[in-house]
Design a protein around this motif. Structure first.
Motif, mmCIF file in Angstrom:
data_model
loop_
_atom_site.group_PDB
_atom_site.id
_atom_site.type_symbol
_atom_site.label_atom_id
_atom_site.label_comp_id
_atom_site.label_asym_id
_atom_site.label_seq_id
_atom_site.Cartn_x
_atom_site.Cartn_y
_atom_site.Cartn_z
ATOM 1 N N ARG A 95 0.836 -1.194 0.000
ATOM 2 C CA ARG A 95 0.000 0.000 0.000
ATOM 3 C C ARG A 95 0.877 1.251 0.000
ATOM 4 O O ARG A 95 1.925 1.289 0.621
ATOM 5 C CB ARG A 95 -0.911 0.005 1.217
ATOM 6 C CG ARG A 95 -1.911 -1.123 1.179
ATOM 7 C CD ARG A 95 -3.036 -0.848 2.171
ATOM 8 N NE ARG A 95 -3.977 -1.947 2.189
ATOM 9 C CZ ARG A 95 -4.932 -2.139 1.290
ATOM 10 N NH1 ARG A 95 -5.077 -1.308 0.302
ATOM 11 N NH2 ARG A 95 -5.739 -3.168 1.382
ATOM 12 N N ALA A 96 0.406 2.251 -0.722
ATOM 13 C CA ALA A 96 1.098 3.541 -0.765
ATOM 14 C C ALA A 96 0.057 4.630 -1.028
ATOM 15 O O ALA A 96 -0.939 4.377 -1.713
ATOM 16 C CB ALA A 96 2.151 3.538 -1.878
ATOM 17 N N PRO A 97 0.300 5.821 -0.510
ATOM 18 C CA PRO A 97 -0.609 6.924 -0.844
ATOM 19 C C PRO A 97 -0.611 7.157 -2.358
ATOM 20 O O PRO A 97 0.396 6.905 -3.034
ATOM 21 C CB PRO A 97 -0.013 8.121 -0.093
ATOM 22 C CG PRO A 97 0.843 7.529 0.987
ATOM 23 C CD PRO A 97 1.340 6.218 0.425
ATOM 24 N N TYR A 98 -1.715 7.636 -2.871
ATOM 25 C CA TYR A 98 -1.888 7.802 -4.314
ATOM 26 C C TYR A 98 -0.753 8.600 -4.946
ATOM 27 O O TYR A 98 -0.262 8.257 -6.024
ATOM 28 C CB TYR A 98 -3.241 8.467 -4.601
ATOM 29 C CG TYR A 98 -3.542 8.623 -6.071
ATOM 30 C CD1 TYR A 98 -3.778 7.509 -6.863
ATOM 31 C CD2 TYR A 98 -3.570 9.874 -6.665
ATOM 32 C CE1 TYR A 98 -4.053 7.631 -8.220
ATOM 33 C CE2 TYR A 98 -3.848 10.010 -8.014
ATOM 34 C CZ TYR A 98 -4.087 8.890 -8.787
ATOM 35 O OH TYR A 98 -4.349 9.027 -10.122
#
Length: 175
Positions: free
Chosen positions: A146-149
């Motif tokens: 997961r990573a911020p957009y």
């Protein structure tokens, strides 16, 4: 009698192929060699020896898959349940359900079945036991995190530098 076209073959004339090693090695015969365009329906005859499975537990986001048991016995893992399967059973694994599937043979006799499905060039396949993902269009299997957009994106997107360069080129007469 005329010579048979490439779209008619006899399973006895098709040599077995092997793909994955170890517990995943299961000889198979591609029965639709004339079907080579992406997204086309394909049929393989698979011979699953005792103690083998053909692939890790997985589900498809785009490709429906079906299996028709010709001979032998096996076990289907479908979601969190196990089901015994045998000759005449037809197994449907619809895409987009998030329900994983896997066939295995714990018995002495080979499990022989037809594996039927498309070859979607944009298929995404998820492997819940290992958290891997396969993205066919990228020719990659790996792990997602997961990573911020906007993570990793530059403060000034490259498009603005390209626009500025185009404008400089236009005002200088394309020189």
């Amino acid at each position: 009698m005329p010579e048979r076209p490439a779209n008619i073959i006899n399973v006895a004339d098709v040599p077995e192929e092997r793909s994955l090693p170890g517990v995943y090695e299961a000889p198979w015969k591609p029965l639709t060699p004339a079907t080579t365009r992406p997204g086309a329906l394909g049929v393989n005859q698979v011979r699953l020896p005792k103690g083998r499975t053909t692939s890790p537990f997985h589900y498809h986001l785009r490709e429906d898959e079906a299996f028709f048991i010709l001979s032998g016995r096996g076990v289907l893992r479908y979601g969190d349940a196990l089901y015994d399967v045998g000759p005449g059973d037809c197994i449907s694994c619809p895409a987009g359900t998030g329900v994983g599937h896997q066939l295995a043979n714990p018995y002495d006799e080979d499990l022989v079945y037809l594996a039927i499905g498309p070859d979607d060039p944009h298929e995404v396949c998820v492997y819940p036991d290992s958290d891997k993902v396969m993205v066919r269009a990228l020719k990659q299997v790996g792990y997602l995190h997961r990573a911020p957009y906007l993570d990793g994106e530059p403060e000034q997107p490259k498009i603005f530098a390209m626009i500025a360069a185009r404008e400089r080129s236009e005002t200088s007469g394309g020189r």
